[in-house]
Design a protein around this motif. Structure first.
Motif, PDB file in Angstrom:
ATOM      1  N   GLY A 165     -28.041 -24.796 -12.737  1.00 35.19           N
ATOM      2  CA  GLY A 165     -29.072 -26.529 -12.702  1.00 35.19           C
ATOM      3  C   GLY A 165     -29.991 -27.032 -11.630  1.00 35.19           C
ATOM      4  O   GLY A 165     -30.485 -25.280 -11.288  1.00 35.19           O
ATOM      5  N   PHE A 166     -30.192 -27.089 -11.674  1.00 36.11           N
ATOM      6  CA  PHE A 166     -31.845 -27.707 -10.603  1.00 36.11           C
ATOM      7  C   PHE A 166     -31.377 -27.733  -9.117  1.00 36.11           C
ATOM      8  O   PHE A 166     -32.813 -26.692  -8.810  1.00 36.11           O
ATOM      9  CB  PHE A 166     -31.815 -30.109 -10.507  1.00 36.11           C
ATOM     10  N   ALA A 219     -24.381 -22.917  -6.353  1.00 41.65           N
ATOM     11  CA  ALA A 219     -24.466 -23.914  -6.832  1.00 41.65           C
ATOM     12  C   ALA A 219     -23.903 -24.534  -7.655  1.00 41.65           C
ATOM     13  O   ALA A 219     -25.018 -24.483  -9.270  1.00 41.65           O
ATOM     14  CB  ALA A 219     -26.748 -23.670  -6.570  1.00 41.65           C
ATOM     15  N   THR A 220     -23.062 -24.901  -8.129  1.00 42.93           N
ATOM     16  CA  THR A 220     -21.465 -24.931  -9.080  1.00 42.93           C
ATOM     17  C   THR A 220     -21.301 -26.468  -8.513  1.00 42.93           C
ATOM     18  O   THR A 220     -20.554 -26.743  -9.938  1.00 42.93           O
ATOM     19  CB  THR A 220     -20.800 -23.846  -8.739  1.00 42.93           C
ATOM     20  N   ASN A 221     -21.906 -26.839  -7.979  1.00 44.75           N
ATOM     21  CA  ASN A 221     -20.862 -28.668  -7.836  1.00 44.75           C
ATOM     22  C   ASN A 221     -19.907 -29.209  -8.411  1.00 44.75           C
ATOM     23  O   ASN A 221     -19.752 -28.679  -8.117  1.00 44.75           O
ATOM     24  CB  ASN A 221     -22.548 -29.410  -8.209  1.00 44.75           C
ATOM     25  N   SER A 280     -22.593 -15.831 -18.644  1.00 40.49           N
ATOM     26  CA  SER A 280     -22.009 -15.017 -17.891  1.00 40.49           C
ATOM     27  C   SER A 280     -21.279 -15.564 -16.435  1.00 40.49           C
ATOM     28  O   SER A 280     -22.263 -15.637 -15.306  1.00 40.49           O
ATOM     29  CB  SER A 280     -23.459 -14.360 -17.402  1.00 40.49           C
ATOM     30  N   PRO A 281     -19.857 -16.412 -16.945  1.00 42.29           N
ATOM     31  CA  PRO A 281     -19.756 -16.547 -16.166  1.00 42.29           C
ATOM     32  C   PRO A 281     -18.944 -15.564 -14.510  1.00 42.29           C
ATOM     33  O   PRO A 281     -18.868 -14.482 -15.194  1.00 42.29           O
ATOM     34  CB  PRO A 281     -18.557 -16.984 -16.403  1.00 42.29           C
ATOM     35  N   VAL A 317     -19.515 -35.954 -12.232  1.00 43.97           N
ATOM     36  CA  VAL A 317     -20.941 -35.882 -10.675  1.00 43.97           C
ATOM     37  C   VAL A 317     -19.855 -34.982  -9.592  1.00 43.97           C
ATOM     38  O   VAL A 317     -18.623 -35.336  -9.324  1.00 43.97           O
ATOM     39  CB  VAL A 317     -20.562 -37.261 -11.118  1.00 43.97           C
ATOM     40  N   GLU A 342     -25.366 -17.924 -14.924  1.00 44.79           N
ATOM     41  CA  GLU A 342     -24.645 -18.931 -15.385  1.00 44.79           C
ATOM     42  C   GLU A 342     -24.136 -19.072 -16.365  1.00 44.79           C
ATOM     43  O   GLU A 342     -23.973 -18.322 -17.269  1.00 44.79           O
ATOM     44  CB  GLU A 342     -26.432 -19.352 -15.984  1.00 44.79           C
ATOM     45  N   HIS A 388     -26.829 -38.769  -6.474  1.00 42.64           N
ATOM     46  CA  HIS A 388     -28.139 -38.647  -6.333  1.00 42.64           C
ATOM     47  C   HIS A 388     -29.024 -37.502  -6.996  1.00 42.64           C
ATOM     48  O   HIS A 388     -30.446 -37.465  -6.445  1.00 42.64           O
ATOM     49  CB  HIS A 388     -28.384 -39.700  -5.647  1.00 42.64           C
ATOM     50  N   GLY A 389     -28.043 -36.666  -7.719  1.00 38.08           N
ATOM     51  CA  GLY A 389     -28.731 -35.761  -7.434  1.00 38.08           C
ATOM     52  C   GLY A 389     -30.069 -35.003  -8.089  1.00 38.08           C
ATOM     53  O   GLY A 389     -30.769 -34.118  -8.261  1.00 38.08           O
ATOM     54  N   TYR A 408     -19.094 -28.783 -11.074  1.00 42.23           N
ATOM     55  CA  TYR A 408     -17.852 -27.890 -12.206  1.00 42.23           C
ATOM     56  C   TYR A 408     -17.705 -25.831 -11.055  1.00 42.23           C
ATOM     57  O   TYR A 408     -17.868 -25.529 -12.039  1.00 42.23           O
ATOM     58  CB  TYR A 408     -19.364 -27.177 -13.325  1.00 42.23           C
ATOM     59  N   GLY A 458     -24.646 -20.215 -10.477  1.00 43.79           N
ATOM     60  CA  GLY A 458     -25.443 -21.781 -11.509  1.00 43.79           C
ATOM     61  C   GLY A 458     -26.447 -22.462 -11.436  1.00 43.79           C
ATOM     62  O   GLY A 458     -28.095 -22.153 -10.491  1.00 43.79           O
ATOM     63  N   GLY A 467     -24.244 -31.013 -14.900  1.00 49.20           N
ATOM     64  CA  GLY A 467     -24.729 -32.687 -14.581  1.00 49.20           C
ATOM     65  C   GLY A 467     -26.058 -31.993 -14.673  1.00 49.20           C
ATOM     66  O   GLY A 467     -26.763 -33.598 -15.774  1.00 49.20           O
ATOM     67  N   MET A 479     -21.572 -40.986 -20.954  1.00 46.34           N
ATOM     68  CA  MET A 479     -23.050 -41.896 -21.546  1.00 46.34           C
ATOM     69  C   MET A 479     -22.563 -41.920 -23.341  1.00 46.34           C
ATOM     70  O   MET A 479     -22.466 -40.847 -23.636  1.00 46.34           O
ATOM     71  CB  MET A 479     -24.331 -41.358 -21.484  1.00 46.34           C
TER      72      MET A 479
HETATM   73  C1  FAD Z   1     -22.969 -38.273 -17.049  1.00 43.86           C
HETATM   74  C2  FAD Z   1     -24.193 -38.006 -15.420  1.00 43.86           C
HETATM   75  C3  FAD Z   1     -24.742 -38.886 -15.640  1.00 43.86           C
HETATM   76  C4  FAD Z   1     -25.930 -38.785 -14.085  1.00 43.86           C
HETATM   77  N1  FAD Z   1     -27.028 -39.847 -13.813  1.00 43.86           N
HETATM   78  C5  FAD Z   1     -27.430 -39.503 -12.797  1.00 43.86           C
HETATM   79  C6  FAD Z   1     -28.571 -40.091 -12.808  1.00 43.86           C
HETATM   80  O1  FAD Z   1     -29.005 -40.947 -13.778  1.00 43.86           O
HETATM   81  N2  FAD Z   1     -29.649 -39.942 -11.596  1.00 43.86           N
HETATM   82  C7  FAD Z   1     -28.980 -38.749 -10.383  1.00 43.86           C
HETATM   83  O2  FAD Z   1     -29.684 -38.573  -9.544  1.00 43.86           O
HETATM   84  N3  FAD Z   1     -28.030 -38.306 -10.486  1.00 43.86           N
HETATM   85  C8  FAD Z   1     -27.588 -38.400 -11.729  1.00 43.86           C
HETATM   86  N4  FAD Z   1     -25.919 -37.441 -12.345  1.00 43.86           N
HETATM   87  C9  FAD Z   1     -25.719 -36.548 -11.310  1.00 43.86           C
HETATM   88  C10 FAD Z   1     -27.220 -35.484 -11.059  1.00 43.86           C
HETATM   89  O3  FAD Z   1     -26.591 -34.591 -12.906  1.00 43.86           O
HETATM   90  C11 FAD Z   1     -26.338 -33.296 -10.693  1.00 43.86           C
HETATM   91  O4  FAD Z   1     -25.916 -33.860  -8.829  1.00 43.86           O
HETATM   92  C12 FAD Z   1     -27.148 -32.787 -10.789  1.00 43.86           C
HETATM   93  O5  FAD Z   1     -27.247 -32.599 -11.720  1.00 43.86           O
HETATM   94  C13 FAD Z   1     -26.548 -31.546  -9.863  1.00 43.86           C
HETATM   95  O6  FAD Z   1     -26.964 -30.193  -9.804  1.00 43.86           O
HETATM   96  P1  FAD Z   1     -26.429 -29.102  -9.404  1.00 43.86           P
HETATM   97  O7  FAD Z   1     -27.348 -27.967 -10.307  1.00 43.86           O
HETATM   98  O8  FAD Z   1     -26.196 -29.070  -8.146  1.00 43.86           O
HETATM   99  O9  FAD Z   1     -24.934 -28.908 -10.498  1.00 43.86           O
HETATM  100  P2  FAD Z   1     -25.340 -29.010 -12.403  1.00 43.86           P
HETATM  101  O10 FAD Z   1     -26.075 -29.073 -12.933  1.00 43.86           O
HETATM  102  O11 FAD Z   1     -23.820 -28.759 -12.485  1.00 43.86           O
HETATM  103  O12 FAD Z   1     -24.913 -26.679 -12.095  1.00 43.86           O
HETATM  104  C14 FAD Z   1     -23.861 -26.363 -11.341  1.00 43.86           C
HETATM  105  C15 FAD Z   1     -24.143 -25.171 -12.806  1.00 43.86           C
HETATM  106  O13 FAD Z   1     -22.971 -24.202 -12.035  1.00 43.86           O
HETATM  107  C16 FAD Z   1     -22.728 -23.372 -13.717  1.00 43.86           C
HETATM  108  N5  FAD Z   1     -21.592 -23.048 -13.162  1.00 43.86           N
HETATM  109  C17 FAD Z   1     -19.989 -23.088 -12.542  1.00 43.86           C
HETATM  110  N6  FAD Z   1     -19.526 -22.429 -12.172  1.00 43.86           N
HETATM  111  C18 FAD Z   1     -19.641 -21.180 -13.024  1.00 43.86           C
HETATM  112  C19 FAD Z   1     -19.829 -19.619 -12.193  1.00 43.86           C
HETATM  113  N7  FAD Z   1     -18.415 -19.513 -12.212  1.00 43.86           N
HETATM  114  N8  FAD Z   1     -20.291 -18.842 -12.797  1.00 43.86           N
HETATM  115  C20 FAD Z   1     -22.305 -19.209 -12.850  1.00 43.86           C
HETATM  116  N9  FAD Z   1     -21.908 -20.076 -13.540  1.00 43.86           N
HETATM  117  C21 FAD Z   1     -21.635 -21.456 -12.678  1.00 43.86           C
HETATM  118  C22 FAD Z   1     -22.301 -24.632 -14.693  1.00 43.86           C
HETATM  119  O14 FAD Z   1     -21.722 -24.460 -15.490  1.00 43.86           O
HETATM  120  C23 FAD Z   1     -23.318 -25.333 -14.075  1.00 43.86           C
HETATM  121  O15 FAD Z   1     -24.509 -24.587 -15.010  1.00 43.86           O
HETATM  122  C24 FAD Z   1     -25.362 -37.969 -13.486  1.00 43.86           C
HETATM  123  C25 FAD Z   1     -23.698 -36.760 -13.671  1.00 43.86           C
HETATM  124  C26 FAD Z   1     -23.930 -36.559 -14.777  1.00 43.86           C
HETATM  125  C27 FAD Z   1     -22.813 -35.911 -15.219  1.00 43.86           C
END
Ligand code: FAD
Length: 428
Positions: A34-35, A234-236, A204-205, A341, A55, A367-368, A238, A32, A63, A257
């Protein structure tokens, strides 16, 4: 849904990345980008721990690249609710973590020259009803009394200094919150990982996770394998069915949005004069802000009981935006998008390690944008401490995941979240 976001459309140029082919070896494999995943990789690489990130799509495609860019203090629950739930000491530590997470983003951004319009202009929690303003006042007193933390109450008569609307009854301002261009932060963080020597494979899933005879983790994609000592998921929201237990502990909730066309600077400024991140206290909340290029980005619930189609949801959201800001009646909507989310049963983030060796952090409940960068740092610290044989301590740490009872990811349940959570509270 998943249409193009304003952030993707206005992102800094990014370099192409290859997809995984053949066998690759490293200390830690992170799934994953993401952040959470990128921050984990960044902090591991800073300590010379060889890391590969897989990713399934592109950096920031989850997200992280499509959120509101509101970097908020605190959690979904109020801090006084967290005192009841976790005790005063733990709640104090949790508030401090949320403040640290914002400071961490600021310092990573500065140290790595990430151009993502990070700014500390604070947030406004806007009261949807007079009674909500009273609740915000009580919370202000609790924050001052128990946390020595100050927020400012805005009465309805003073609201024009903050918002050009009659829709709300006042609000509460926290000056510590920030905002950024979320896709540019994700792209900048990915480059920082690579500058520290880490590797990111896109498209690369991860298809399967196994252990080999030496107990190393083997993550397979369609055309390759990563063999590593440690695994971070770290796929949250998704996550899909990648890990059977994690998928039963996370509830993905759709949020949608819209972003207007670029507005005359004066108009954008007049609507949200202090340029704060804004969310309201409605159950199906609205959240909105100005973008760096003078649009209004406006978000709300995309929850559906299956009866409504996507177009109708976006039209409703636009109507909500015009109710809040009647001056936007004629503004063209240039971008509409959605994302997932991640919520947990307690509506609090989880971080920890499972018995099968998987490290994880997810479930930030909206709040992520702030917390995930800190969670990545803590995941990296957990892995390093483990190598040194030291313990961990953090009130969000959870080492046993309880599957959510009767949980189905069907949209019907998600549409009834309010009642479902009441049910969970009742049986917990
Ligand atoms: C429309 C929207 C608005 C939001 N607004 C806010 C806001 O204003 N403030 C705030 O604090 N939070 C907000 N959030 C929440 C915030 O975006 C998330 O909490 C944060 O981005 C989580 O980051 P993450 O890295 O944990 O997950 P993600 O960014 O979701 O990353 C997970 C990644 O894992 C990848 N993945 C999944 N399965 C696999 C696999 N099998 N193999 C490889 N990769 C895989 C996905 O493609 C993805 O890129 C919002 C979310 C959304 C959807």
């Amino acid at each position: 849904m998943d249409l193009v976001s304003v952030w993707e459309a206005t992102a800094n140029p990014s370099k192409p990345r290859s997809s995984l082919e053949g066998d690759h070896y490293c200390d830690v494999v992170v799934i994953g980008a993401g952040f959470t995943g990128l921050s984990t990789a960044y902090h591991l690489q800073k300590n010379n721990t060889r890391t590969i990130v897989l990713e399934q799509s592109k950096v920031g495609a989850g997200g992280s690249g499509r959120n509101g860019g509101q970097i908020l203090t605190g959690y979904l629950h109020s801090m006084s609710a967290l005192v009841k739930q976790k005790g005063l000491d733990a709640a104090r530590q949790m508030l401090q973590m949320s403040l640290d997470s914002i400071a961490l983003i600021e310092s990573i951004t500065q140290e790595n020259g990430i151009s993502c319009s990070f700014q500390r202009k604070g947030h406004l929690a806007a009261a949807y009803k007079p009674s909500h303003l009273e609740e915000l006042k009580k919370e202000q007193q609790a924050l001052q009394r128990d946390f020595n933390y100050s927020v400012k109450i805005v009465e309805k008569r003073d609201l024009p200094n903050e918002l050009k609307t009659d829709f709300y009854f006042g609000g509460s301002i926290d000056e510590t919150s920030a905002s950024f261009h979320p896709m540019n932060y994700a792209l900048g963080l990915a480059e920082a990982v690579e500058n520290q020597g880490g590797t990111i494979f896109e498209r690369s899933p991860a298809r399967s996770i196994e252990r080999d005879a030496q107990n190393r983790v083997v993550v397979k994609t369609e055309h390759g394998r990563v063999i590593a000592n440690e695994l971070v998921i770290a796929t949250n929201a998704y996550s899909g069915n990648l890990h059977p237990l994690i998928s039963k502990t996370i509830i993905p909730v759709e949020s949608i949005m819209i972003a207007t066309e670029q507005l005359p600077e004066k108009l954008a400024q007049s609507l949200i004069p202090q340029d704060r991140s804004v969310y309201d206290t409605k159950y199906m909340l609205y959240y909105f802000r100005r973008t760096p290029d003078n649009r209004i980005a406006f978000g709300g619930s995309g929850r559906t009981t299956g009866k409504r189609d996507a177009r109708e949801l976006f039209l409703n959201l636009r109507a909500g935006m015009v109710k809040v800001f009647p001056e936007l009646e004629k503004a063209r909507i240039e971008y509409s998008w959605s994302g997932k989310v991640g919520f947990t049963r307690e509506r609090l983030p989880y971080i920890g390690k499972l018995k099968d060796g998987t490290h994880f952090a997810y479930g930030y409940a909206g709040h992520g944008a702030a917390m995930s960068t800190l969670m990545g740092k803590l995941l990296a610290a957990n892995i390093r401490r483990e190598q040194r044989g030291e313990g961990r301590q953090n009130p969000l740490e959870i080492n046993e995941l309880r599957p959510i009872p009767f949980y189905s990811q069907s949209s019907k349940v998600v549409g009834l979240m309010k009642y479902y959570y009441k049910f969970l509270d009742y049986i917990s």
